[in-house]
Design a protein around this motif. Structure first.
Motif, mmCIF file in Angstrom:
data_model
loop_
_atom_site.group_PDB
_atom_site.id
_atom_site.type_symbol
_atom_site.label_atom_id
_atom_site.label_comp_id
_atom_site.label_asym_id
_atom_site.label_seq_id
_atom_site.Cartn_x
_atom_site.Cartn_y
_atom_site.Cartn_z
ATOM 1 N N GLY A 99 -37.533 -17.836 -0.525
ATOM 2 C CA GLY A 99 -36.420 -16.565 -0.202
ATOM 3 C C GLY A 99 -36.455 -15.910 1.320
ATOM 4 N N ARG A 100 -37.670 -15.787 1.568
ATOM 5 C CA ARG A 100 -38.894 -15.177 2.679
ATOM 6 C C ARG A 100 -37.320 -16.123 3.885
ATOM 7 N N PHE A 101 -37.342 -17.691 3.972
ATOM 8 C CA PHE A 101 -36.919 -17.970 5.100
ATOM 9 C C PHE A 101 -35.346 -18.542 4.985
ATOM 10 N N PHE A 102 -34.504 -18.259 3.658
ATOM 11 C CA PHE A 102 -33.131 -18.236 3.868
ATOM 12 C C PHE A 102 -32.608 -17.101 3.727
ATOM 13 N N ALA A 103 -33.721 -15.424 4.004
ATOM 14 C CA ALA A 103 -33.045 -14.285 4.038
ATOM 15 C C ALA A 103 -32.292 -14.665 5.162
ATOM 16 N N TRP A 104 -32.784 -15.290 6.115
ATOM 17 C CA TRP A 104 -32.707 -15.367 7.943
ATOM 18 C C TRP A 104 -31.054 -16.086 7.802
ATOM 19 N N VAL A 154 -27.745 -16.795 0.185
ATOM 20 C CA VAL A 154 -29.170 -15.702 0.068
ATOM 21 C C VAL A 154 -29.334 -15.243 -1.284
ATOM 22 N N VAL A 155 -27.643 -15.821 -1.985
ATOM 23 C CA VAL A 155 -27.941 -15.466 -3.448
ATOM 24 C C VAL A 155 -28.291 -16.158 -4.394
ATOM 25 N N CYS A 156 -28.509 -17.288 -4.171
ATOM 26 C CA CYS A 156 -28.711 -18.508 -4.991
ATOM 27 C C CYS A 156 -30.635 -18.728 -4.447
ATOM 28 N N LEU A 157 -30.929 -18.557 -3.068
ATOM 29 C CA LEU A 157 -31.890 -19.202 -2.708
ATOM 30 C C LEU A 157 -33.016 -17.983 -2.840
ATOM 31 N N CYS A 158 -32.356 -16.597 -2.703
ATOM 32 C CA CYS A 158 -33.251 -15.516 -2.368
ATOM 33 C C CYS A 158 -33.884 -14.617 -3.553
ATOM 34 N N CYS A 159 -32.748 -15.298 -5.044
ATOM 35 C CA CYS A 159 -32.530 -14.550 -6.095
ATOM 36 C C CYS A 159 -33.966 -14.145 -6.799
ATOM 37 N N THR A 160 -35.213 -14.839 -7.077
ATOM 38 C CA THR A 160 -36.232 -14.950 -7.420
ATOM 39 C C THR A 160 -37.404 -14.910 -6.569
ATOM 40 N N TYR A 161 -36.928 -14.464 -4.829
ATOM 41 C CA TYR A 161 -38.031 -14.031 -3.987
ATOM 42 C C TYR A 161 -37.489 -12.154 -4.521
ATOM 43 N N THR A 162 -36.343 -12.149 -4.918
ATOM 44 C CA THR A 162 -36.025 -10.349 -5.069
ATOM 45 C C THR A 162 -36.650 -10.201 -6.130
ATOM 46 N N LYS A 257 -21.950 -26.172 -5.042
ATOM 47 C CA LYS A 257 -22.655 -27.067 -6.176
ATOM 48 C C LYS A 257 -24.356 -26.941 -6.247
ATOM 49 N N ILE A 258 -24.210 -27.846 -5.039
ATOM 50 C CA ILE A 258 -25.833 -28.270 -5.202
ATOM 51 C C ILE A 258 -26.559 -26.371 -5.204
ATOM 52 N N LEU A 259 -26.203 -25.391 -4.035
ATOM 53 C CA LEU A 259 -26.880 -23.939 -4.575
ATOM 54 C C LEU A 259 -26.864 -23.788 -6.012
ATOM 55 N N LEU A 260 -26.038 -24.366 -6.827
ATOM 56 C CA LEU A 260 -25.975 -23.310 -8.359
ATOM 57 C C LEU A 260 -27.044 -24.259 -8.966
ATOM 58 N N VAL A 261 -27.101 -25.545 -8.462
ATOM 59 C CA VAL A 261 -28.467 -26.458 -9.333
ATOM 60 C C VAL A 261 -29.888 -25.864 -8.970
ATOM 61 N N ALA A 262 -29.673 -25.572 -7.643
ATOM 62 C CA ALA A 262 -31.434 -25.331 -7.232
ATOM 63 C C ALA A 262 -31.935 -24.065 -7.679
ATOM 64 N N PHE A 263 -30.527 -23.102 -7.464
ATOM 65 C CA PHE A 263 -30.584 -21.449 -8.526
ATOM 66 C C PHE A 263 -31.074 -21.488 -10.031
ATOM 67 N N ALA A 264 -30.957 -22.812 -10.961
ATOM 68 C CA ALA A 264 -30.840 -22.366 -11.700
ATOM 69 C C ALA A 264 -32.066 -23.067 -11.920
ATOM 70 N N GLY A 265 -32.314 -23.535 -11.591
ATOM 71 C CA GLY A 265 -33.845 -24.811 -11.265
ATOM 72 C C GLY A 265 -34.794 -23.662 -11.009
ATOM 73 N N PHE A 268 -35.612 -20.655 -13.800
ATOM 74 C CA PHE A 268 -35.505 -21.393 -15.037
ATOM 75 C C PHE A 268 -37.500 -21.479 -14.402
ATOM 76 N N LEU A 269 -38.235 -21.930 -13.119
ATOM 77 C CA LEU A 269 -39.243 -21.574 -12.770
ATOM 78 C C LEU A 269 -40.199 -20.507 -12.958
ATOM 79 N N HIS A 270 -39.555 -19.633 -12.658
ATOM 80 C CA HIS A 270 -39.515 -17.774 -12.440
ATOM 81 C C HIS A 270 -40.006 -17.703 -13.011
ATOM 82 N N ALA A 271 -39.594 -18.108 -14.396
ATOM 83 C CA ALA A 271 -39.349 -17.019 -15.772
ATOM 84 C C ALA A 271 -40.404 -17.464 -16.716
ATOM 85 N N ILE A 272 -41.313 -18.757 -15.823
ATOM 86 C CA ILE A 272 -42.072 -19.320 -16.556
ATOM 87 C C ILE A 272 -43.586 -18.443 -16.048
#
Length: 309
Positions: A99-104, A154-162, A257-265, A268-272
């Motif tokens: 998240g900190r990386f892709f927030a840029w 920002v939306v997909c890759l910073c979601c779990t960071y947020t 589409k790749i970002l959507l898959v990365a977001f879902a993954g 799921f990992l952060h739910a764990i």
């Protein structure tokens, strides 16, 4: 009729339970077989290997491999609490680092928009070039539409960071008024019953949605492995989506589409991680609340998000 219905109901329940247990048991064999035979699904010079990768990435078999691994790690973590804390720190660290990386990308989006305005209004140029040595030259409309990609990052890759930072908006109906341990139970149930299923559904939709814009013939979630390998693999070829919404507009929408898959993954990992943290805080008591939590700060004594404390 009631007896018949009762028998059929319990029979279906029993069959479902047997199916569930069998899939968990088979997951260990499937995982071992995939690890020891990587050429069957990673050798992408082989069209059949690509189809196997497509099928298993959104398959029941893959779900139970992940679920079985989750059960094994959870069992180890219940016995070795420090191991569970290590998984929490690792998963939260992954979310924070990503998240900190892709927030840029947010800053890059603003800078690029400013450059676009200058090039259009002051220099009256129809195109722009970026790069060192080999420049990327595209129409200004291409760069203008590309701004949506930065926003998607920002939306997909910073979601779990947020989520780790406590920055998501929450609607509190009963949470604030319940006890400390009851809050942890709500957190665990919320992650298990809502975060995980939604992440799985999003992955299932996004996985095949992504591949349908990368290869032809287009795979479907209803395709069997046999059909993909024996029939569709023969005519397989790469057909990466390069169609834009305007003639000279951004033409790499397959990245969304790749970002959507990365977001879902990542969700799921952060739910764990959230389930593990909630359990550990439940067991160890209020003194462990926020333990090892790496939150951003604007300075000494100042947290980045006022709602986080």
């Amino acid at each position: 009729m009631q007896d018949d219905n009762g028998i059929s109901f319990f029979g279906a329940l029993w069959n479902g339970l047997v199916w569930f247990v069998q899939n968990i048991a088979e997951a260990f064999y499937n995982f071992g077989y995939a690890i020891t035979h990587p050429q069957l699904w990673l050798n992408w010079s082989d069209k059949e290997a690509i189809m196997r990768f497509v099928y298993y990435g959104g398959s029941v078999e893959f779900f139970f491999v992940v679920f079985a691994l989750f059960l094994v790690l959870t069992a180890i973590g219940l016995y070795y609490r420090n191991f569970m804390w290590g998984m929490v720190r690792g998963l939260e660290g992954f979310a924070n680092t990503t998240g900190r990386f892709f927030a840029w990308a947010g800053l890059l989006m603003v800078v690029q928009q400013i450059v676009i305005v200058f090039m259009q209004r002051i220099f009256a140029r129809p195109d722009m070039s970026f790069g060192l040595g080999i420049p990327l030259t595209q129409d200004i409309s291409w760069f203008a539409e590309e701004l949506k990609l930065y926003n998607a990052m920002v939306v997909c890759l910073c979601c779990t960071y947020t989520f780790v930072q406590g920055g998501h908006v929450r609607v509190d109906l009963i949470y604030a008024g319940i006890s400390y341990r009851a809050k942890r139970v709500v957190d665990m149930l919320g992650a298990l019953l809502f975060m995980m299923p939604v992440a799985v559904l999003t992955w299932m939709y996004g996985w095949f949605f992504m591949w349908r814009h990368l290869i032809v013939p287009k795979p479907s979630a209803s395709d069997t492995l046999q059909r993909l390998v024996e029939q569709r693999a023969k005519g397989l070829r790469w057909n990466i989506e390069t169609i834009g919404f305007s003639p000279n507009g951004f033409n790499a929408y397959f990245l969304f589409k790749i970002l959507l898959v990365a977001f879902a993954g990542m969700v799921f990992l952060h739910a764990i991680a959230f389930i593990y943290r909630s359990y550990l805080e439940y067991v160890e008591g209020p003194e462990s609340e926020g333990k090892y939590l790496d939150k951003d700060s604007l300075g000494e004594g100042e947290e980045a998000y006022e709602g986080a404390h």
